[in-house]
Design an enzyme around this catalytic site. Sequence first.
Site, PDB file in Angstrom:
ATOM      1  N   HIS A   1      70.783  63.529   6.122  1.00 33.18           N
ATOM      2  CA  HIS A   1      71.476  63.226   7.374  1.00 33.18           C
ATOM      3  C   HIS A   1      70.136  62.733   8.363  1.00 33.18           C
ATOM      4  CE1 HIS A   1      75.352  65.527   6.295  1.00 33.18           C
ATOM      5  NE2 HIS A   1      75.104  64.292   5.864  1.00 33.18           N
TER       6      HIS A   1
ATOM      7  N   SER B   1      79.479  74.130   5.553  1.00 36.63           N
ATOM      8  CA  SER B   1      80.958  74.438   5.309  1.00 36.63           C
ATOM      9  C   SER B   1      81.447  73.372   4.267  1.00 36.63           C
ATOM     10  CB  SER B   1      81.459  74.050   6.779  1.00 36.63           C
ATOM     11  OG  SER B   1      81.177  72.675   7.158  1.00 36.63           O
TER      12      SER B   1
ATOM     13  N   ASN C   1      76.704  82.086   2.203  1.00 41.37           N
ATOM     14  CA  ASN C   1      77.601  81.797   3.389  1.00 41.37           C
ATOM     15  C   ASN C   1      78.431  82.894   3.781  1.00 41.37           C
ATOM     16  OD1 ASN C   1      79.266  80.638   5.571  1.00 41.37           O
ATOM     17  ND2 ASN C   1      78.852  78.684   4.377  1.00 41.37           N
TER      18      ASN C   1
ATOM     19  N   GLU D   1      80.865  83.023   5.179  1.00 40.58           N
ATOM     20  CA  GLU D   1      82.514  82.708   5.126  1.00 40.58           C
ATOM     21  C   GLU D   1      82.748  81.905   4.101  1.00 40.58           C
ATOM     22  OE1 GLU D   1      82.369  81.778  10.073  1.00 40.58           O
ATOM     23  OE2 GLU D   1      83.172  80.333   8.798  1.00 40.58           O
TER      24      GLU D   1
HETATM   25  C1  BV8 Z   1      79.326  57.955   5.480  1.00 37.69           C
HETATM   26  C2  BV8 Z   1      73.080  64.263  11.715  1.00 37.69           C
HETATM   27  C3  BV8 Z   1      79.968  55.718   4.644  1.00 37.69           C
HETATM   28  C4  BV8 Z   1      73.505  64.025  13.201  1.00 37.69           C
HETATM   29  C5  BV8 Z   1      75.411  64.823  10.768  1.00 37.69           C
HETATM   30  C6  BV8 Z   1      87.812  61.357   6.615  1.00 37.69           C
HETATM   31  C7  BV8 Z   1      87.766  62.263   5.426  1.00 37.69           C
HETATM   32  C8  BV8 Z   1      86.603  62.300   4.724  1.00 37.69           C
HETATM   33  C9  BV8 Z   1      85.310  61.545   5.191  1.00 37.69           C
HETATM   34  C10 BV8 Z   1      85.545  60.924   6.308  1.00 37.69           C
HETATM   35  C11 BV8 Z   1      86.554  60.846   7.009  1.00 37.69           C
HETATM   36  N1  BV8 Z   1      86.441  59.920   8.208  1.00 37.69           N
HETATM   37  C12 BV8 Z   1      85.060  59.690   8.363  1.00 37.69           C
HETATM   38  C13 BV8 Z   1      84.535  60.387   7.186  1.00 37.69           C
HETATM   39  C14 BV8 Z   1      83.171  60.270   6.671  1.00 37.69           C
HETATM   40  C15 BV8 Z   1      82.243  61.191   7.530  1.00 37.69           C
HETATM   41  C16 BV8 Z   1      82.695  62.711   7.344  1.00 37.69           C
HETATM   42  O1  BV8 Z   1      82.403  63.363   6.429  1.00 37.69           O
HETATM   43  N2  BV8 Z   1      83.558  63.090   8.491  1.00 37.69           N
HETATM   44  C17 BV8 Z   1      84.042  64.611   8.329  1.00 37.69           C
HETATM   45  C18 BV8 Z   1      83.909  65.226   9.683  1.00 37.69           C
HETATM   46  C19 BV8 Z   1      85.411  64.554   8.013  1.00 37.69           C
HETATM   47  N3  BV8 Z   1      80.942  61.381   7.020  1.00 37.69           N
HETATM   48  C20 BV8 Z   1      80.241  60.139   7.432  1.00 37.69           C
HETATM   49  O2  BV8 Z   1      80.395  59.331   8.325  1.00 37.69           O
HETATM   50  C21 BV8 Z   1      78.837  60.154   6.643  1.00 37.69           C
HETATM   51  N4  BV8 Z   1      78.398  58.515   6.562  1.00 37.69           N
HETATM   52  O3  BV8 Z   1      80.230  58.304   5.042  1.00 37.69           O
HETATM   53  O4  BV8 Z   1      79.147  56.655   5.315  1.00 37.69           O
HETATM   54  C22 BV8 Z   1      80.876  55.327   5.407  1.00 37.69           C
HETATM   55  C23 BV8 Z   1      80.426  54.287   6.264  1.00 37.69           C
HETATM   56  C24 BV8 Z   1      81.264  53.706   7.308  1.00 37.69           C
HETATM   57  C25 BV8 Z   1      82.638  54.305   7.278  1.00 37.69           C
HETATM   58  C26 BV8 Z   1      83.110  55.244   6.587  1.00 37.69           C
HETATM   59  C27 BV8 Z   1      82.215  55.881   5.697  1.00 37.69           C
HETATM   60  C28 BV8 Z   1      77.772  60.545   7.669  1.00 37.69           C
HETATM   61  C29 BV8 Z   1      77.887  61.723   7.782  1.00 37.69           C
HETATM   62  C30 BV8 Z   1      76.609  62.352   8.549  1.00 37.69           C
HETATM   63  C31 BV8 Z   1      76.782  62.743  10.075  1.00 37.69           C
HETATM   64  N5  BV8 Z   1      75.891  63.372  10.475  1.00 37.69           N
HETATM   65  N6  BV8 Z   1      74.349  65.114  11.076  1.00 37.69           N
HETATM   66  C32 BV8 Z   1      72.876  65.145  14.005  1.00 37.69           C
HETATM   67  O5  BV8 Z   1      72.479  66.171  13.439  1.00 37.69           O
HETATM   68  O6  BV8 Z   1      73.160  64.930  15.285  1.00 37.69           O
HETATM   69  S1  BV8 Z   1      76.284  65.748   9.917  1.00 37.69           S
HETATM   70  C33 BV8 Z   1      76.284  67.200  10.799  1.00 37.69           C
HETATM   71  O7  BV8 Z   1      77.352  67.954  10.663  1.00 37.69           O
HETATM   72  C34 BV8 Z   1      75.295  68.161  10.178  1.00 37.69           C
HETATM   73  O8  BV8 Z   1      74.340  67.517   9.781  1.00 37.69           O
HETATM   74  C35 BV8 Z   1      75.878  69.026   9.147  1.00 37.69           C
HETATM   75  O9  BV8 Z   1      75.805  68.696   8.041  1.00 37.69           O
HETATM   76  C36 BV8 Z   1      77.465  68.672   9.461  1.00 37.69           C
HETATM   77  C37 BV8 Z   1      78.329  70.037   9.731  1.00 37.69           C
HETATM   78  O10 BV8 Z   1      77.614  70.718  10.859  1.00 37.69           O
HETATM   79  P1  BV8 Z   1      77.884  72.322  11.020  1.00 37.69           P
HETATM   80  O11 BV8 Z   1      79.386  72.522  10.968  1.00 37.69           O
HETATM   81  O12 BV8 Z   1      77.229  72.924  11.860  1.00 37.69           O
HETATM   82  O13 BV8 Z   1      77.305  72.732   9.708  1.00 37.69           O
HETATM   83  P2  BV8 Z   1      78.015  72.929   8.356  1.00 37.69           P
HETATM   84  O14 BV8 Z   1      79.183  72.024   8.111  1.00 37.69           O
HETATM   85  O15 BV8 Z   1      76.751  73.024   7.499  1.00 37.69           O
HETATM   86  O16 BV8 Z   1      78.474  74.533   8.595  1.00 37.69           O
HETATM   87  C38 BV8 Z   1      78.133  75.815   9.126  1.00 37.69           C
HETATM   88  C39 BV8 Z   1      78.111  76.664   7.900  1.00 37.69           C
HETATM   89  O17 BV8 Z   1      76.822  77.475   7.862  1.00 37.69           O
HETATM   90  C40 BV8 Z   1      79.397  77.326   7.958  1.00 37.69           C
HETATM   91  O18 BV8 Z   1      80.067  77.252   6.863  1.00 37.69           O
HETATM   92  C41 BV8 Z   1      79.056  78.684   8.375  1.00 37.69           C
HETATM   93  O19 BV8 Z   1      79.852  79.874   7.884  1.00 37.69           O
HETATM   94  C42 BV8 Z   1      77.693  78.824   7.834  1.00 37.69           C
HETATM   95  N7  BV8 Z   1      76.763  79.617   8.333  1.00 37.69           N
HETATM   96  C43 BV8 Z   1      76.548  80.140   9.688  1.00 37.69           C
HETATM   97  N8  BV8 Z   1      75.736  81.002  10.114  1.00 37.69           N
HETATM   98  C44 BV8 Z   1      75.146  81.166   8.554  1.00 37.69           C
HETATM   99  C45 BV8 Z   1      75.788  80.452   7.845  1.00 37.69           C
HETATM  100  N9  BV8 Z   1      75.370  80.192   6.736  1.00 37.69           N
HETATM  101  C46 BV8 Z   1      74.385  81.278   6.224  1.00 37.69           C
HETATM  102  N10 BV8 Z   1      73.617  81.858   6.916  1.00 37.69           N
HETATM  103  C47 BV8 Z   1      73.982  82.138   8.229  1.00 37.69           C
HETATM  104  N11 BV8 Z   1      73.179  82.819   9.007  1.00 37.69           N
END
Ligand code: BV8
Length: 254
Positions: free
Chosen positions: A119, A203, A227, A229
């Site tokens: 990302h 997640s 993780n 969770e």
């Molecule tokens: C794309 C950079 C092609 C920016 C980020 C509907 C269905 C499916 C997909 C989609 C949809 N609608 C749109 C989409 C595609 C979309 C997507 O996936 N949306 C999701 C929300 C449904 N994806 C995109 O748009 C991607 N591009 O698909 O291109 C395309 C093109 C055009 C049109 C369509 C498709 C691009 C996605 C990249 C977004 N940018 N980051 C910035 O940082 O500002 S993503 C960002 O959120 C982070 O990088 C991270 O990866 C993600 C999630 O954030 P968090 O929730 O904080 O982190 P995470 O999910 O990793 O969860 C935290 C975890 O840690 C938890 O499980 C928690 O329990 C755990 N934890 C907490 N403490 C600890 C721990 N674990 C261990 N130790 C601890 N102490």
Amino acid sequence: MDDLDPELLDLARSARTVTVLSGAGMSAESGVPTFRDAGTGLWARWSPEELATPEAWEADPELVWSWYLWRARQLRRLRPNAGHRAIARWAERARVQVVTQNVDDLHERAGSEVLAHLHGSLFAFRCSACGTPFPEALVPGLSPEHPVDLAEPTRERPPVCPACGGAVRPSVVWFGELLPEGALERGADAVAEADLVLVVGTSGLVQPAASLPLVAAGRGIPVVEVNPEDTALTPHADWAVRARSAEALPRLLP
Ligand code: BV8
Ligand code: ZN
């Protein structure tokens, strides 16, 4: 944290080629807010998903720029945690390929090489109009000695591209934007050639990054999730270590 299963410890010790897939939870114990709680203080009014989008940038580049600058400045004051360091040490005993969703530089600062930042990075910048890279050194207030009051982030104007006058943006991947060229492919290749895949602190909600662990499951490559969770990826993991990464990784990794 419970004792780790001896069979899992053997697996980690005997693995020769390991791929680590890390998410925001990897950096949580360094003090980096995950996406869920990045909306604190001034940002509480917006959800990160609203700010990390081209639409938010078009609507208010100053707001989006200020949010990223605040995050980058915050990172400058934080340190890698014991989980980052355990992964870096592991590379002395096995071939470790790190593929991260995180835009911070904590894996690198702990000594790991990162195969792919899926990302993008908080510390890379480019012109939003012509794409010309913009040097980090020219971004105001990013050098560590710059006195910045993080408690009260201010609204700042993005720098201006010297080539075309466009507004400079962070080179992170916003929702709806494509991943950096080749990043996902490198990640998928690293998973396919691993004899162990470690999924830490994600997640598994954001695609296409969340599809990478499934590449392993489809090949019978053992997947270990660290993780506190359950996540969307848990059903695809062979082992689920329900603990924080900074606590579990130093005990799991050789
Ligand atoms: C794309 C950079 C092609 C920016 C980020 C509907 C269905 C499916 C997909 C989609 C949809 N609608 C749109 C989409 C595609 C979309 C997507 O996936 N949306 C999701 C929300 C449904 N994806 C995109 O748009 C991607 N591009 O698909 O291109 C395309 C093109 C055009 C049109 C369509 C498709 C691009 C996605 C990249 C977004 N940018 N980051 C910035 O940082 O500002 S993503 C960002 O959120 C982070 O990088 C991270 O990866 C993600 C999630 O954030 P968090 O929730 O904080 O982190 P995470 O999910 O990793 O969860 C935290 C975890 O840690 C938890 O499980 C928690 O329990 C755990 N934890 C907490 N403490 C600890 C721990 N674990 C261990 N130790 C601890 N102490
Ligand atoms: Zn430009």
